[in-house]
Scaffold this active site. Sequence first.
Site, mmCIF file in Angstrom:
data_model
loop_
_atom_site.group_PDB
_atom_site.id
_atom_site.type_symbol
_atom_site.label_atom_id
_atom_site.label_comp_id
_atom_site.label_asym_id
_atom_site.label_seq_id
_atom_site.Cartn_x
_atom_site.Cartn_y
_atom_site.Cartn_z
ATOM 1 N N ASP A 62 -19.871 -60.145 86.139
ATOM 2 C CA ASP A 62 -20.839 -61.161 86.592
ATOM 3 C C ASP A 62 -22.141 -60.491 87.023
ATOM 4 O OD1 ASP A 62 -19.721 -59.926 88.868
ATOM 5 O OD2 ASP A 62 -19.977 -61.709 90.120
ATOM 6 N N ASP A 66 -22.304 -54.394 88.508
ATOM 7 C CA ASP A 66 -21.724 -54.745 87.196
ATOM 8 C C ASP A 66 -22.552 -54.117 86.085
ATOM 9 O OD1 ASP A 66 -19.800 -57.365 87.766
ATOM 10 O OD2 ASP A 66 -21.543 -57.303 89.071
ATOM 11 N N ASN A 97 -21.909 -63.525 91.076
ATOM 12 C CA ASN A 97 -23.098 -63.081 91.818
ATOM 13 C C ASN A 97 -24.239 -64.076 91.680
ATOM 14 O OD1 ASN A 97 -22.154 -60.658 92.946
ATOM 15 N ND2 ASN A 97 -22.369 -59.634 90.964
ATOM 16 N N THR A 121 -14.660 -57.242 86.957
ATOM 17 C CA THR A 121 -15.493 -56.881 88.103
ATOM 18 C C THR A 121 -16.253 -58.077 88.677
ATOM 19 O OG1 THR A 121 -17.366 -56.233 86.705
ATOM 20 C CG2 THR A 121 -15.747 -54.516 87.208
ATOM 21 N N PHE A 133 -15.856 -60.517 98.183
ATOM 22 C CA PHE A 133 -16.550 -61.566 97.427
ATOM 23 C C PHE A 133 -15.791 -62.052 96.183
ATOM 24 C CE2 PHE A 133 -19.551 -62.791 94.049
ATOM 25 C CZ PHE A 133 -20.127 -63.903 94.643
ATOM 26 N N ASN A 134 -15.400 -61.141 95.294
ATOM 27 C CA ASN A 134 -14.806 -61.573 94.016
ATOM 28 C C ASN A 134 -13.546 -62.414 94.229
ATOM 29 O OD1 ASN A 134 -16.747 -60.285 92.471
ATOM 30 N ND2 ASN A 134 -15.553 -58.392 92.291
ATOM 31 N N HIS A 165 -19.483 -50.597 93.531
ATOM 32 C CA HIS A 165 -18.099 -51.095 93.463
ATOM 33 C C HIS A 165 -17.548 -51.153 92.035
ATOM 34 C CE1 HIS A 165 -18.763 -52.759 97.547
ATOM 35 N NE2 HIS A 165 -19.889 -53.262 97.073
ATOM 36 N N ASP A 166 -18.298 -51.866 91.168
ATOM 37 C CA ASP A 166 -17.737 -52.216 89.858
ATOM 38 C C ASP A 166 -17.613 -51.001 88.941
ATOM 39 O OD1 ASP A 166 -17.662 -54.738 90.846
ATOM 40 O OD2 ASP A 166 -19.456 -55.429 89.805
HETATM 41 C C1 BDR Z 1 -18.235 -57.295 94.454
HETATM 42 O O1 BDR Z 1 -19.007 -58.468 94.689
HETATM 43 C C2 BDR Z 1 -20.165 -58.468 93.899
HETATM 44 O O2 BDR Z 1 -21.285 -58.818 94.650
HETATM 45 C C3 BDR Z 1 -20.275 -57.099 93.279
HETATM 46 O O3 BDR Z 1 -20.805 -57.185 91.975
HETATM 47 C C4 BDR Z 1 -18.860 -56.578 93.281
HETATM 48 O O4 BDR Z 1 -18.174 -56.954 92.102
HETATM 49 C C5 BDR Z 1 -18.184 -56.487 95.732
HETATM 50 O O5 BDR Z 1 -17.593 -57.238 96.741
HETATM 51 CA CA CA Z 2 -19.337 -57.861 90.158
#
Ligand code: BDR
Ligand code: CA
Length: 316
Positions: free
Chosen positions: A10, A15, A39, A127, A168-169, A242-243
């Site tokens: 996303d 990402d 996102n 991701t 978040f995800n 992160h991703d």
């Molecule tokens: C995740 O949330 C999104 O904002 C980032 O792309 C990542 O996948 C981190 O919590």
């Molecule tokens: Ca992401």
Amino acid sequence: MARRMILDCDPGHDDAIAMLYALAQRDWQVDGFTIVAGNSVLNNTVRAAGQVLTVAGRSDVEVHAGMGQPLVRPLITAAHVHGESGLEGPELPEPAVPPAEGHAVDWLVSTLTAARDRGEKIEVAATGPLTNVAMAFRRDPSLTEAIDRVVVMGGAIAEGNSTPAAEFNILVDPEAATIVFEADVEVTMIGLDVTHSAIFPAARFQEFRDLATPVGRMTADLLDYFLGFHRRQYGFDGVPIHDACAVAALHDPRLVQTRHLRVDVETSSRFCDGRTVVDLWEVTGRPPNVHVAVSLDVETFFERLVAAIASYPEGG
Ligand code: BDR
Ligand code: CA
């Protein structure tokens, strides 16, 4: 024959870097990018994916637009992290090619069905919110026979970022996460406690700018923008990508240490929706379902990240 992979994402700053990392691996054939809302709204995340591929000179790889809403909840976006467009910061060109015809979930189903029928395997990184992947598994649970493993960026053993309890995800689509975590497939979870251990220092962003390539400059601009949120929110002098951690762990599982544990996703709680409830001390006696990352070889990951971005030529 090259290993095959699909990245469901996303974009999103991290990402975008994860896409670049995946495309840079010589032993991987990226079959396609499937895009989900997260996102930002779907139109924006699809557009962002096309823009990243255009800068990378890789518009030959297809972008498939998927789910614009979580399975049962209204969409939550992360404009406070990624900006309105989902990819604020760099100046980006129009996508050189439009997204592929059709729906990403149909494409996932047909691609995995064909692979399954030929006895082939595809590796999957996810991701963003898990809506697309969960929809595909719902359509045909036997698709998992074509998947080597799924590496998910999401959740955490012991922290949240969107709420005190949730990452978040997983927060965006906890019902989808439940479906994926319970599917008959090897799932690895790269959570916040691991990605927050890999803060790429602001002092090193210049290494990307110094490459003097379009991809190097875009990466530096993405990181500069992403830094704003991480400074304000956490006081970090760098960013967790992160991703890219999840894609790197899919590419080389030796980068992470994991424990096979029971993970359940909270879907009906006043304070804890989206929490990945990780049975770290195995108190439930329930069968483990997820390989939970507990540590990452941070230096090797950074080395490979820099090498991946440096592998893009001057013209793209
Ligand atoms: C995740 O949330 C999104 O904002 C980032 O792309 C990542 O996948 C981190 O919590
Ligand atoms: Ca992401």
